[in-house]
Enzyme design. Sequence first.
Site: not given
Length: 392
Positions: A320, A323
């Site tokens: 994502c 992250c």
Amino acid sequence: MSGAPFSFQLTHTDGAARRGVMTTPHGEVETPAFMAVGTQGAVKGLTHRDLDGAGSQILLSNTYHLYLRPGDALIARRGGLHRFIGWQKPILTDSGGYQVFSLAERRTVDEHGARFRSHLDGSSHLLTPEKAADIQAQLGSDIAMVLDECLAYPSPHDAVRASMERTARWAARARRRQEQLRAGSADGVIVTNAGQAQFGIVQGGVFPDLREESAKRTVDVGFEGYAVGGLSVGEPNAVMYDVVARTTPCLPVDQPRYLMGAGTPEDLVEAVARGIDLFDCVLPTRNARNGQLFTSRGRLNIKNARYAEDDRPPDPDCSCYTCRSCSRAYLRHLFNAGEINASTLNTLHNLHFYLDTMQRIRNAIAFGRFDSFRLAFLQALSRRNGGTDPPE
Ligand SMILES: [Zn+2]
């Protein structure tokens, strides 16, 4: 709006787990699917663009809140909820019942419906099975839910029986009203989505005999899909899994099954293993705002002092935006500083984790290896990993 009628096609089964495609007037939903909760017509902390980017296929919105503010009539005059909020993918609305039972003030329930006072301004309202159908017709969601009675857990068998029987009578009334709405014979109601489906709800608490009877009575009324309600209300996990396992065999194979209000990542996998197709839960979004991140190795509390100088992403296995671009140290700083971005970044991650888990579940079912996926997923969640909190 494609205008396609509602349908459900099972494409793969693996044990009791199912993969399928639900077609709605606003497009298709691959199942098993998770619905993010957009209480007020928005998922807290995210834009619809973020939802889209995370792979959200369908949004859940709360009838109780939209009915009280800004009002379903105002939304109907704007062309319905999809147009009002600018989200063109499928939407499911609840009946408003759960919030009436959990949020409203001075509530009284009888056979006719639930009378309550708004938690916003104290104004008096009456929610009946017919009224819940009318409000959702004006909102124009793709899937409407019937009004059911929600009892506290635990409740004794006789109280649960009485409530289950009332819910069954309410389901029949809700269906009659939906048929009037479809026939265009409901005066004063603006139907903003002619292809709206309606799901019934199985109640019966934790009692197998009542669940079975509720399923039979709800299926006899006849809906486009069926929900398992009244779970995830404080009962032990094993009890919830057992109720789901005993209920799904009583539901039609060729129609979608929705477990309302569940749950943790473990709950999603365990319920899919017992034949559930649809989920909604506030956990990933609410916990994100409180600094709790769901990861492939268990939960992580970003507030924890041990992350003050931790340069790793929240979940090294996650792709994502959060992250890819943020360290635990930075996210902890944003949270402690009360930055709005802390909520947004944490919610992006948690939602991505839930949606990615559903994608992995669908792939595993298609390849006939759901059981090995389930085992590996649950093992990874409970594995300690240096720096990551042990599961809670
Ligand atoms: Zn992530």
